[in-house]
Design a protein around this motif. Structure first.
Motif, PDB file in Angstrom:
ATOM      1  N   ALA A 466       0.963  17.475   7.150  1.00 36.21           N
ATOM      2  CA  ALA A 466       1.600  16.836   5.450  1.00 36.21           C
ATOM      3  C   ALA A 466       0.658  15.223   5.387  1.00 36.21           C
ATOM      4  O   ALA A 466      -0.848  14.814   6.355  1.00 36.21           O
ATOM      5  N   THR A 467       0.466  15.269   4.581  1.00 38.38           N
ATOM      6  CA  THR A 467      -0.263  13.798   3.907  1.00 38.38           C
ATOM      7  C   THR A 467      -0.382  12.810   4.078  1.00 38.38           C
ATOM      8  O   THR A 467      -1.098  12.076   4.566  1.00 38.38           O
ATOM      9  N   LEU A 468       1.354  12.873   4.269  1.00 38.19           N
ATOM     10  CA  LEU A 468       0.754  11.144   5.512  1.00 38.19           C
ATOM     11  C   LEU A 468       0.160  11.178   6.570  1.00 38.19           C
ATOM     12  O   LEU A 468      -0.727  10.423   7.166  1.00 38.19           O
ATOM     13  N   LEU A 469       0.272  12.701   7.240  1.00 40.67           N
ATOM     14  CA  LEU A 469      -0.823  12.445   8.588  1.00 40.67           C
ATOM     15  C   LEU A 469      -1.712  12.423   8.217  1.00 40.67           C
ATOM     16  O   LEU A 469      -3.187  11.541   8.693  1.00 40.67           O
ATOM     17  N   TYR A 470      -2.446  13.095   7.001  1.00 42.67           N
ATOM     18  CA  TYR A 470      -3.610  12.729   6.931  1.00 42.67           C
ATOM     19  C   TYR A 470      -4.028  11.167   6.355  1.00 42.67           C
ATOM     20  O   TYR A 470      -5.520  10.968   6.775  1.00 42.67           O
ATOM     21  N   ILE A 471      -3.285  10.501   5.830  1.00 42.60           N
ATOM     22  CA  ILE A 471      -3.428   9.439   5.222  1.00 42.60           C
ATOM     23  C   ILE A 471      -3.740   8.311   6.691  1.00 42.60           C
ATOM     24  O   ILE A 471      -4.731   7.294   6.596  1.00 42.60           O
ATOM     25  N   HIS A 472      -3.049   8.114   7.507  1.00 42.33           N
ATOM     26  CA  HIS A 472      -2.760   7.978   8.851  1.00 42.33           C
ATOM     27  C   HIS A 472      -3.992   7.587   9.049  1.00 42.33           C
ATOM     28  O   HIS A 472      -5.110   7.005   9.718  1.00 42.33           O
ATOM     29  N   LYS A 473      -4.457   9.739   9.511  1.00 44.50           N
ATOM     30  CA  LYS A 473      -6.317   9.458   9.944  1.00 44.50           C
ATOM     31  C   LYS A 473      -7.497   8.920   9.367  1.00 44.50           C
ATOM     32  O   LYS A 473      -8.369   8.208   9.645  1.00 44.50           O
ATOM     33  N   LEU A 474      -7.112   9.003   7.685  1.00 45.41           N
ATOM     34  CA  LEU A 474      -8.093   8.411   7.023  1.00 45.41           C
ATOM     35  C   LEU A 474      -7.625   6.635   6.813  1.00 45.41           C
ATOM     36  O   LEU A 474      -9.271   6.545   7.009  1.00 45.41           O
ATOM     37  N   CYS A 475      -6.876   6.281   7.362  1.00 50.81           N
ATOM     38  CA  CYS A 475      -7.109   4.716   7.553  1.00 50.81           C
ATOM     39  C   CYS A 475      -7.523   4.554   8.724  1.00 50.81           C
ATOM     40  O   CYS A 475      -8.226   3.066   8.734  1.00 50.81           O
ATOM     41  N   ALA A 517     -11.092   8.999  -1.727  1.00 46.12           N
ATOM     42  CA  ALA A 517     -10.114   9.421  -1.095  1.00 46.12           C
ATOM     43  C   ALA A 517      -9.127   9.621  -1.104  1.00 46.12           C
ATOM     44  O   ALA A 517      -8.417  10.749  -1.185  1.00 46.12           O
ATOM     45  N   PHE A 518      -8.436   8.608  -0.921  1.00 40.56           N
ATOM     46  CA  PHE A 518      -6.759   7.933  -0.917  1.00 40.56           C
ATOM     47  C   PHE A 518      -6.338   8.676  -2.060  1.00 40.56           C
ATOM     48  O   PHE A 518      -6.088   9.429  -1.778  1.00 40.56           O
TER      49      PHE A 518
END
Length: 739
Positions: A466-475, A517-518
């Motif tokens: 999911a996109t939200l999971l990737y954003i958590h890792k990115l942040c 990237a976000f």
């Protein structure tokens, strides 16, 4: 072929056993039994045998097979053996991987200690020989006759007259000239000087310092002030070509321990390179080591004597007697003024004489702290001394070493180096650059190194799930790296306030890279507004962590995201308007029948979550709702849009959000007004008025209240829309359901 333990099946053998089988069947039986009991072990032994031939084995197997099923079973057994071998290999590699790393680290530590030990032994030997030489010189001064006898006994070829000395000097220079005529390309590099002569020469073999592979055969010429290395010409015997020239001041000699078949070797350290040479035998190697050390020592002693002679005060010439009677008065005035003689700087101290060589050794051994300590010691010693010619020459030599040290430290901080270890891995090089007075360069290189590290960490994130999971890792990756960098920067540059502005600029550029990237993952991929809102909320929460160190970048992330968020709000607004227009075109103005109490209860909960608390007054008997499906769907969709938009809200988006809400509400209001004027049936007209009342008296106040709670101030446009005394006027002759 399956060899011993740790080997794998040959791809050719597996392919042959799997695919090179004729299609027909033969009447024979398989020569190799593959039964469940011992077939696997027998097959393994046969594949492990040294004389195994895959082609012959497959040919024999296909001739004796009973059919395709036997071949398939045999193929599966071979594949199972291959997978088992691969798993065994993988386990062995994983088990020994940590031991390999620890062994390599210990070898590196041992090599460094051996270099240091060799240098210490060389220093001790030099000190002992220098003490002996000093004692002999002192004895010679006390008793010149004894010194002459000792010199004559030590060197039977010592010249006894100036004529003999000149002849000996001329002979050594003639020998040097003769030998150098055989070397191509060195005539311009070695200017003729009366004090230069040849000390030693011989053939050597050069080896690669990393892989210990033979490179070439060379011939080395050791002179009293430098070492010349020449390569042998292949087609001309006794002729050489110039390769390199190293001054003895910057040359360090290290003995290499014999490790058969690599023996009789020694290493020359010349920053920033090192070279390994092999002598013909142990005796010649010993001679090279001794003559190199002796020549370097003699060079240092001669340089020391020259500096001492230059430091001695020279007697002022006696002025001629003057017959002018007025000169006497001038002489009396000059005698009254104190004669300021220049203070003599003592550069004959042992640590000053050996300072350039010690700096070379420290740089070669990566002892950066030791090198900077020596420079600080020299600067402290020369701080209040006058700048004489010997001091300028010493400064020139030291400045060359400082440039070399700076180049090494700059390379340590370059992004080409390994970026592992976090920001603390750069502390050593940064601190030494700051001590050298180059805090600006240290700041620039540190921030470039960290920018490359952050960019690499972001690129290594895998885009999956999911996109939200990737954003958590990115942040987590980005803001953790930013926080660690800020803390390390505050530690390293605590006394350099001028560098903090550079860090703020760097943080802004890093934030721009993060937002790129976000946005690429959240907005360019056309995610839903709810997903985008959750992702922006996560980014804001991580950004607040930087307030722990007094760094607030929230306004930067708002400024960089405002364009993408505006686009997302307008896009979602257009979707709601299109969906509302589509429902309006099919509107029949009928009450909703939800069929089951559960569905009615669910609708009550949905409306309550939207803020509509008096929804029960619009419900009828059984499962009927006294509202149109279009109005109920519009209410839920509008309130959902408002809730998600408020998660994205910041002051720059105020007008965009307000205008979007007004446009969405106008579509529903215009449709109700038009339907109310066009409808002729009294019952339907009353039902339309009830829906209009729900919109004006219930939905619009809820929207206005929720907007004021989320934004912090009321919206005049929404108040004007709600407080209108009559419904909006439309063209009465229009027959369409949407204006």
């Amino acid at each position: 072929v399956l060899r011993s333990a740790g080997a794998a099946l040959s791809p050719g053998a597996v392919a042959a056993a799997a695919g090179q089988v004729p299609g027909g069947e033969s009447g024979g039986t398989m020569a190799l039994s593959l039964g469940e009991g011992g077939g696997g072990s027998r097959l393994r032994r046969q594949l492990e045998s040294g004389g195994f031939a895959a082609g012959e084995y497959v040919k024999q197997l296909s001739q004796q097979s009973d059919g395709d099923r036997d071949l398939q079973e045999h193929r599966q057994r071979i594949q199972a053996l291959s997978e088992e071998t691969a798993q065994s290999l993988k386990r062995n590699v994983y088990q020994n991987y940590r031991q390999f790393i620890e062994t390599a680290r210990e070898i590196s530590y041992l090599e460094s200690e051996m270099y240091q030990l060799s240098h210490i032994l060389t220093e001790q030997k030099g000190i002992m020989e220098a003490v002996t030489q000093a004692l002999l010189l002192q004895a010679d001064r006390d008793d010149p006759a004894l010194g002459a006898r000792r010199a004559a006994a030590a060197d039977p070829f010592l010249p006894l007259s100036a004529k003999d000395a000149a002849a000996s000097e001329e002979g050594r220079q003639r020998t040097l000239t003769t030998l150098l005529e055989k070397v191509e390309g060195c005539r311009d590099l070695l200017p003729e000087s009366p004090g230069k002569y040849l000390v030693y020469n011989g053939d050597l073999v050069e080896y690669d310092a990393d892989h210990m592979a033979q490179i070439q055969r060379v011939h080395a010429f050791l002179m009293n002030d430098c070492l010349l290395v020449a390569t042998a010409l292949p087609n001309r015997r006794g002729a050489y070509r110039y390769d390199a020239l190293y001054p003895l001041d910057g040359l360090a000699v290290v003995n290499v321990k014999d490790n058969p078949p690599m023996k009789d070797m020694f290493k020359l350290l010349m920053f920033p390179e090192s070279r390994i040479f092999q002598a013909e035998n142990a005796k010649i190697k010993k001679e090279w080591l001794e003559v190199l050390e002796e020549t370097k020592r003699n060079r240092a002693l001669s340089e020391k004597r020259r500096l001492e002679q230059e430091a001695l005060p020279r007697p002022a010439p006696t002025p001629p007697e003057s017959t002018n009677p007025f000169d006497e008065d001038e002489e009396e005035e000059e005698e009254e003024e104190p004669s300021a003689e220049e203070e003599v700087v003592d550069l004959s101290l042992e640590w000053i004489q050996e300072l350039p060589e010690d700096l070379d050794v420290c740089i070669a051994q990566r002892d950066f702290e030791g090198a900077v300590d020596l420079l600080d010691k020299l600067n402290e010693y020369l701080g209040d001394k006058p700048v004489s010619q010997p001091v300028k020459e010493l400064r020139a030599k030291v400045d060359e070493r400082v440039r070399q040290l700076t180049d090494v430290l700059v390379f340590e901080l370059s992004p080409d180096r390994s970026l592992r270890g976090g920001p603390r891995a750069t502390r050593r090089a940064v601190s030494q650059l700051i001590r050298l007075g180059q805090s600006t360069k240290a700041c620039e290189l540190f921030l470039k190194n960290r920018a490359a590290a952050v960019q690499t960490a972001i690129r290594q994130l895998r885009i999956e799930g999911a996109t939200l999971l990737y954003i958590h890792k990115l942040c987590h990756v980005f803001f953790t790296s930013l926080l660690e960098t800020a803390r390390e920067f505050e530690t390293d540059f605590a006394g350099n306030n001028g560098c903090y502005s550079a860090f703020v600029v760097w943080a802004r550029s890093s934030m721009r890279m993060f937002v790129d990237a976000f946005s690429k993952q959240v907005f360019d991929s056309k995610e839903s507004l709810s997903t985008a809102a959750e992702c922006v909320k996560v980014a804001k929460e991580h950004c607040k962590q930087l307030s722990e160190i007094g760094l607030d970048l929230t306004f930067i992330i708002h400024a960089l995201l405002v364009k993408d968020i505006k686009g997302a709000l307008q896009s979602y607004k257009d979707i709601i308007i299109e969906a509302t227009k589509h429902r309006n075109s099919e509107e029949m103005w009928r009450k909703m029948n939800l069929m089951t109490p559960e569905a009615l209860g669910k609708l009550r909960e949905e409306m309550r979550s939207c803020g509509v608390g008096n929804f029960d007054q619009y419900t009828g008997d059984d499962c009927w709702v006294n509202l149109s499906y279009t109005v109920v769907a519009f209410t839920k969709q509008t309130m959902a849009f408002l809730e998600e938009a408020l998660k994205l809200y910041f002051p720059e988006l105020h007008m965009v959000l307000l205008e979007s809400l007004v446009e969405i509400i106008l579509v529903a209001v215009q449709h109700v007004d038009y339907s109310l004027r066009c409808e002729q049936d009294p019952e339907k007209k009353a039902f339309i008025r009830q829906n209009a009342s729900f919109l004006y008296e219930t939905v619009l106040p809820v929207v206005e209240k929720r907007f004021e709670e989320g934004v912090g101030k009321p919206a005049k446009q929404l108040q004007d829309l709600r407080n209108a005394s009559r419904l909006m006027r439309v063209n009465p002759e229009s027959t369409t359901s949407v204006v």
